[in-house]
Write an enzyme that holds these catalytic residues in place. Sequence first.
Site, mmCIF file in Angstrom:
data_model
loop_
_atom_site.group_PDB
_atom_site.id
_atom_site.type_symbol
_atom_site.label_atom_id
_atom_site.label_comp_id
_atom_site.label_asym_id
_atom_site.label_seq_id
_atom_site.Cartn_x
_atom_site.Cartn_y
_atom_site.Cartn_z
ATOM 1 N N CYS A 119 -27.599 0.292 0.813
ATOM 2 C CA CYS A 119 -28.963 -0.221 0.657
ATOM 3 C C CYS A 119 -29.190 -1.068 1.895
ATOM 4 O O CYS A 119 -28.640 -2.161 2.002
ATOM 5 C CB CYS A 119 -29.128 -1.068 -0.606
ATOM 6 N N CYS A 122 -31.150 -4.525 0.973
ATOM 7 C CA CYS A 122 -30.519 -5.600 0.198
ATOM 8 C C CYS A 122 -29.214 -5.098 -0.424
ATOM 9 O O CYS A 122 -28.224 -4.954 0.280
ATOM 10 C CB CYS A 122 -31.476 -6.150 -0.853
ATOM 11 N N SER A 123 -29.199 -4.802 -1.716
ATOM 12 C CA SER A 123 -27.922 -4.451 -2.337
ATOM 13 C C SER A 123 -28.123 -3.500 -3.515
ATOM 14 O O SER A 123 -27.332 -3.517 -4.456
ATOM 15 C CB SER A 123 -27.223 -5.722 -2.807
ATOM 16 N N CYS A 124 -29.174 -2.679 -3.506
ATOM 17 C CA CYS A 124 -29.430 -1.765 -4.620
ATOM 18 C C CYS A 124 -28.222 -0.847 -4.815
ATOM 19 O O CYS A 124 -27.654 -0.331 -3.854
ATOM 20 C CB CYS A 124 -30.686 -0.954 -4.362
HETATM 21 FE FE FE Z 1 -31.341 -3.201 -2.394
#
Ligand code: FE
Length: 219
Positions: A119, A122-124
């Site tokens: 991602c 961000c951190s999906c």
């Molecule tokens: Fe994300």
Amino acid sequence: MSEHQHDHGAGEESQGHPGGTPDIQLSYRAKRSLAMQELLVEKGIIAPDDIQRSVESARARSPSDGARVVARAWVDPAFKQRLLDNALTAIAELGYDFVADTGLVALENTDELHHVVVCTLCSCYPGALLGPPPDWYKSLAYRSRVVIEPRAVLREFGLELESDIGVRVIDSTAEIRYLVLPGRPAGTEGMAEEQLAELVTRNSMIGVGLPLSPELVTT
Ligand code: FE
């Protein structure tokens, strides 16, 4: 940036009142996150407990849940096809459900094509299937480098791909998460589904690793 102002009743009248004095100093990021949550609830985009529920559902999961899905796909070609066609309904057959309005796509690794998930924003991550993401997945180094030099990054994870295998880096979004379906290792013919699941590592479902070799786990 100004402090966000809300009427929480934490004004002057609560000073000197033990229960009204905050005992934790929130970081800038924590304050920003809380402010965004409050706004989303205020605008009716999410319910007050949505975030808590999604965090709890991810914490209740671990890579062994994703491994069950992969092992089922390895032994059951019809399930594998359903997983590739519509991952959400396929994993529901095994009792897994995603938070409403988050899509899931399964990406099959083959002899010609290897998928790696990131991602960049961000951190999906498919937390409802794999649990919370590892720290490196959230790091700026991984997010920025894997799209530019995927083979070098994979090498650092100990994964050296043959030069004739294509690498496809897939960028997750808040709406769609990805699960890599790694290839079934050689020498696993005749292994039971539960044993196969033990070969499926978290990293192999992100695409930065391969499943374990059967010799490594037979006890
Ligand atoms: Fe994300």
